[in-house]
Every structure is written in C-alpha cells, then in structure tokens.
Design a protein around this motif. Structure first.
Motif: not given
Length: 221
Positions: A9-10, A31-38
């Motif tokens: 997941l982008l 699997i979750a993705c992003d530019a920041y954690d949590n």
C-alpha cells in the motif's frame, strides 16, 4: 494463517487505514508505506516501510523486497514512471500504472480528456511561472481557477477574480503542490449547478472474465 495475498500500500493516511481494515478482513497481508512513521494505516498493517515515494530507487527496492501480489497507490506523490516499469516487469498495479499516472496528474488527465478523447472542457492552459500564469489567465478570462497539477484535498487551489490576485494564487499553488513539479493549470471558471461523483469498481466476473461496475451517481451541490 495463510494469507490470501500480499498488498503493498503506497500511502498510509486515513483512507489507507480504511483500506487496510477491508483488506485484512479478506485475509490479505498488507505492507503500508509512507514518508513518515506510524502513519494511520501502518498502525493496523502487517508491516511498514518508511520512505519518500518520489524516490524511484527506494520505491523499486521496496517492491522487489516484498514481491507483493498487488501494488495499490493511495497518495498522489508517487514516482509513477517507476510503477509503469514495475508493471511491465510483471508486478500487478491496481487499477493499473497508466490509470495511476493519469489520475495523479491533472495535466495528464486533461490532455487525455481534451486532446486524445476530444471531450468538451473548460478553457485552460498550463503555466510554470507567474509570467505564464498571467498569459494563461488572459486566455481563459476572469474569473479563473488556478490549481497545482498535483495536489490533494483542494490544497493550493484558488479562484481568481482579476489580475491582482494572480501572484498570490501562484505562490499558494506552489506552496500547496505535491511532487516536485512547479506547474499549474489555469482554467476557465464554470458556474455549474452541481457536480457528480461516479464510483467505478473493476472486478472479476463469475465466469472469470473481468468487468467494470458503475455505482449510482452521487450529486453534490
């Protein structure tokens, strides 16, 4: 428990969180993705990756690491040309890399609608500087609407009633745009009565053939 599929997941915002809930109900591993954690979707996902999706090398590395059954773009700021490369190599991008490229860039979708398909649209021009914005507004007339070619949730968009508002609208658009392209679309303001949202769902048919279902239109005033 065996998972039905692995999904990359982008984008992991609130919409991504809702997606994770639905996907996990169907037995998928996300699997979750992003530019920041949590980020919100990461809090419920099976795994997470933190990186800028405008970094093409990082995007490719994560896809090759997890080898997902499906790649699902959820945010606008993605290196979409890398998605096209991955799709050509056999990765399954949902709904497709081309659809992602078109819908995440206002200039791409406008070129398709007005140029390739010949659909009637409001008058418009693209601009990459304040001088070009002024020229575009002279073509469209006032009032006009200025939007970044890539943004979300209305960020960076302005209705401009005259020449004095162009500089502020350009600055606001640049500040609110996503991605790394300082480009806007200047378009004629259309005084409409209402707009319609038409949700579409691509799916496999009972006989195995794919199909598209159009939900009843939703009107907005």
């Amino acid at each position: 428990m065996a998972h039905t599929a692995t999904i990359l997941l982008l984008g992991s915002g609130e919409l991504g969180r809702e997606f994770v809930i639905s996907a996990k109900r169907l037995g998928a591993r996300v699997i979750a993705c992003d530019a920041y954690d949590n980020a919100p979707a990461m809090q419920l996902a099976d795994g997470r990756e933190v990186f800028s999706m405008l970094d093409g090398a990082a995007l490719r590395a994560v896809a090759e690491k997890h080898r997902p059954d499906y790649i699902v773009p959820e945010i606008e700021a993605i290196r979409t040309e890398v998605l096209a490369e991955l799709e050509a190599e056999g990765f399954n991008v949902v709904p497709s890399a081309r659809a992602t490229q078109l819908t995440m860039n206002r200039d791409a979708i406008r070129d398709l609608a007005a140029g390739e398909l010949g659909l009637a649209t409001s008058r418009y021009r693209y601009a990459e500087s304040l001088a070009e914005v002024s020229e575009a507004a002279a073509f469209t007339g006032f009032p006009c609407v200025i939007k970044p070619v890539m943004s979300s949730s209305g960020k960076g968009q302005s209705k401009v009633d005259g020449p004095d508002g162009l500089a502020g609208a350009w600055d606001y658009a640049v500040a609110g745009m996503r991605g790394d392209r300082a480009r806007v679309i200047v378009e004629q303001f259309v005084d409409f009565d209402y707009e319609i949202t038409l949700l579409t769902v691509r799916h496999a048919g009972k006989d195995g053939a794919g199909g598209i279902t159009f939900c009843p239109p939703i009107g907005h005033r």
